[in-house]
Design an enzyme around this catalytic site. Sequence first.
Site, short mmCIF file in Angstrom:
data_model
loop_
_atom_site.label_atom_id
_atom_site.label_comp_id
_atom_site.label_asym_id
_atom_site.label_seq_id
_atom_site.Cartn_x
_atom_site.Cartn_y
_atom_site.Cartn_z
CE LYS A 175 0.78 1.72 4.30
NZ LYS A 175 1.61 2.91 4.42
CG ASP A 207 -0.82 0.23 7.86
OD1 ASP A 207 -1.59 1.16 8.16
OD2 ASP A 207 0.40 0.38 7.71
O1 C5P Z 1 -0.32 -0.62 14.31
P1 C5P Z 1 1.13 -0.89 14.11
O2 C5P Z 1 1.65 -1.92 15.06
O3 C5P Z 1 1.48 -1.22 12.70
O4 C5P Z 1 1.88 0.45 14.45
C1 C5P Z 1 3.27 0.50 14.60
C2 C5P Z 1 3.66 1.75 15.37
O5 C5P Z 1 3.41 2.91 14.56
C3 C5P Z 1 2.89 1.99 16.64
O6 C5P Z 1 3.47 1.32 17.73
C4 C5P Z 1 3.02 3.51 16.80
O7 C5P Z 1 4.29 3.86 17.29
C5 C5P Z 1 2.97 3.99 15.36
N1 C5P Z 1 1.60 4.35 14.96
C6 C5P Z 1 1.05 5.50 15.47
N2 C5P Z 1 -0.23 5.84 15.11
C7 C5P Z 1 -0.93 5.08 14.25
C8 C5P Z 1 -0.38 3.91 13.71
C9 C5P Z 1 0.90 3.57 14.09
O8 C5P Z 1 1.66 6.23 16.26
N3 C5P Z 1 -2.16 5.46 13.91
#
Ligand code: C5P
Length: 318
Positions: free
Chosen positions: A29, A156
Amino acid sequence: MTEAWRPDDEDERFRRGARGSVKVRVPAKINLRLAVGPLRPDGYHELSTVYHAVALYDELTARRADTLTLTMDGEGTGELALDETNLVIRAVRALAAYARVPAQARLHLRKQIPLAGGLAGGSADAAAALVACDELWGIGLSRDELATLAASIGSDVPFLLHGGTALGTGRGEAVSPVLARPATWHWVLAMADGGLATPAVYAELDRLRAAGAAPDPVGPPDDLLAALRQRDPQVLAGALGNDLQPAALSLRPALAQVLDTGVAAGALAGLVSGSGPTCAFLARDTAQAETVADALHDAAVCRDVHLTHGAVPGARLI
Ligand code: C5P
């Protein structure tokens, strides 16, 4: 999971499962618009984003087995941990626990999507694992159940199940389709040497904002949604935007040269994809995309260049 487990006649779901191997293809993506709101108490940022799935694919093959194993080839081989921290394993474990079946499968991942590239490669692989093992084990979860499990793996992951072009809200996990007649958009992706850790890029944006050094936020994507409906790449180019771009550029200043090179070669627009460091360039057509790709290649400003297009479907059995 190593305990002995055998299907018995009562286990209808297992008998419905696939006998041979199951193969799932899942796209990368980019974010056409990524508006990052304030940091929430749970450590995530409130997002308003437009996701766009592009034709750069990972493939996951799943076979029946007595244990759970994961092997891989392609991008990131030797670098990506294949243990319990891997998002594929985490997704498979979450699915098995939810469906109350043993987490047993032999998985092989063929990767084209770079690690830590801002293209959601790990999330894509998790989405592929959910679809593959749902089929392999004959579980047959609804789309909503799969999406809920997906959200528990990463922000995601629900979008990578969905694919196409879609609005993401909350921390990105609440996905709704964008209503526009399907169109093909041509993209060039410039892959960087080495990745950027997503949490570090969000933290850098917080730092820049606290210091008053971040540009104005890109704002909600209404004009971008209108541009998608107009189906004019020049109009879409003017509506692209990413709040994480200044943070990625701050951590990786050399990306400015990548963006300049692609735009100077005629790209309608260039932007950092998600948290970077991959840069995405919008082109009017395939010919212009080839010119941009050649210029990026000749300037030696990136590790690799891919011509691609969107939008394409999410994780699907092939
Ligand atoms: O959701 P995911 O584990 O992929 O996110 C990885 C990191 O990206 C999170 O731990 C956070 O630090 C950051 N993040 C964020 N806000 C979001 C998505 C991700 O701060 N909406």
